[in-house]
Design an enzyme around this catalytic site. Structure first.
Site, PDB file in Angstrom:
ATOM      1  N   MET A  19       0.844  -1.188   0.000  1.00  0.00           N
ATOM      2  CA  MET A  19       0.000   0.000   0.000  1.00  0.00           C
ATOM      3  C   MET A  19       0.883   1.244   0.000  1.00  0.00           C
ATOM      4  O   MET A  19       1.656   1.449   0.932  1.00  0.00           O
ATOM      5  CB  MET A  19      -0.903   0.011   1.238  1.00  0.00           C
ATOM      6  CG  MET A  19      -1.929  -1.105   1.267  1.00  0.00           C
ATOM      7  SD  MET A  19      -2.842  -1.134   2.836  1.00  0.00           S
ATOM      8  CE  MET A  19      -1.634  -1.935   3.883  1.00  0.00           C
ATOM      9  N   GLY A  60       1.744   4.182   4.277  1.00  0.00           N
ATOM     10  CA  GLY A  60       2.573   3.249   3.510  1.00  0.00           C
ATOM     11  C   GLY A  60       2.868   1.970   4.277  1.00  0.00           C
ATOM     12  O   GLY A  60       3.388   2.017   5.380  1.00  0.00           O
ATOM     13  N   SER A  61       2.559   0.821   3.717  1.00  0.00           N
ATOM     14  CA  SER A  61       2.668  -0.423   4.470  1.00  0.00           C
ATOM     15  C   SER A  61       2.397  -1.614   3.559  1.00  0.00           C
ATOM     16  O   SER A  61       2.333  -1.483   2.344  1.00  0.00           O
ATOM     17  CB  SER A  61       1.666  -0.404   5.629  1.00  0.00           C
ATOM     18  OG  SER A  61       0.412   0.071   5.167  1.00  0.00           O
ATOM     19  N   ARG A  62       2.209  -2.785   4.168  1.00  0.00           N
ATOM     20  CA  ARG A  62       2.026  -4.014   3.408  1.00  0.00           C
ATOM     21  C   ARG A  62       1.170  -4.996   4.204  1.00  0.00           C
ATOM     22  O   ARG A  62       1.182  -4.998   5.437  1.00  0.00           O
ATOM     23  CB  ARG A  62       3.417  -4.613   3.140  1.00  0.00           C
ATOM     24  CG  ARG A  62       3.431  -5.915   2.402  1.00  0.00           C
ATOM     25  CD  ARG A  62       4.869  -6.308   2.119  1.00  0.00           C
ATOM     26  NE  ARG A  62       5.165  -7.666   2.489  1.00  0.00           N
ATOM     27  CZ  ARG A  62       6.387  -8.179   2.543  1.00  0.00           C
ATOM     28  NH1 ARG A  62       7.428  -7.440   2.273  1.00  0.00           N
ATOM     29  NH2 ARG A  62       6.569  -9.428   2.881  1.00  0.00           N
TER      30      ARG A  62
END
Length: 221
Positions: free
Chosen positions: A100, A188-190
């Site tokens: 993301m 921002g990440s996953r």
């Protein structure tokens, strides 16, 4: 219809107050420099709109299907591979990872319905989300959802270099309803999904996903 996520309301209010104060201060202390005031106003507007869009919360229509695994987040598929999952399953699983960016919607949704059999938070580092070790070394949560037929799916929220806050709204023993929101990751990440080896992945690398809408895999009966 679009609303603002609860995780961003206080931040947006504080940011608005700070930006208004900054603009008033520039015009007060530098009244003769009109260009500086105009630039500050423009940058303030751009910054506020960027943060505002990050915390947007669109209403979606979820098409629930017990044989399908829905994307838990908006983003882009960056990993599709067989990998050894060593926290819970202790065996090889199919892994699908969704990255993301700061421009994506960041609320996370249950990919399947079932029982939240396990949930755990891990403190950790803040490596970039696509780093190979991010899944095991970054700040993260691990959740296992078990369907009525015993099939289990593991979902992992992973903080990135910019994301410094993972939120979750779920506990062990809760009932997961496919498409409902279970958490949020800021900036921002996953999200990693670990599926049974006989699941059929139906997305491709670099494919864009919509949380609660895109089908990423089909589960065995």
């Amino acid at each position: 219809m679009m609303t603002i996520h609860k995780e961003g309301r206080s931040l947006l209010l504080y940011l608005l107050v700070i930006l208004i104060a900054a603009n008033i201060g520039i015009r007060h202390f530098f009244p003769s420099v009109a260009l500086a005031a105009d630039i500050t106003l423009l940058l303030s507007g751009v910054l506020f709109l960027l943060v505002l869009q990050f915390f947007r919360r669109p209403k979606i229509k979820v098409c629930q299907d017990e044989q399908c695994v829905l994307a838990p987040a908006d983003g882009k598929v960056v990993v599709i591979e067989n990998t050894y999952e060593d926290e819970y399953f202790k065996e090889e699983r199919k892994q699908v990872s969704i990255f993301m960016s700061p421009l994506n919607v960041h609320n996370n949704r249950f990919p399947i319905s079932g029982l939240v059999k396990m949930f755990k938070y891990h403190a950790g580092k803040y490596l970039v989300a696509w780093h190979p070790k991010a899944s095991t070394e970054n700040e993260r949560t691990t959740m296992v959802i078990e369907r009525e037929n015993g099939v289990e799916v593991l979902v992992r929220q992973i903080a990135g270099a910019m994301a410094r806050r993972i939120r979750w709204y779920v506990e062990e023993g809760d009932t997961a309803e496919q498409g409902n929101e279970f958490g949020f990751i800021k900036f921002g990440s996953r999200v990693d999904i670990f599926l049974p080896k006989d699941a059929k992945v139906v997305v491709d690398l670099q494919q864009k996903t919509k949380g609660g809408k895109t089908i990423i895999a089909r589960l065995p009966e």
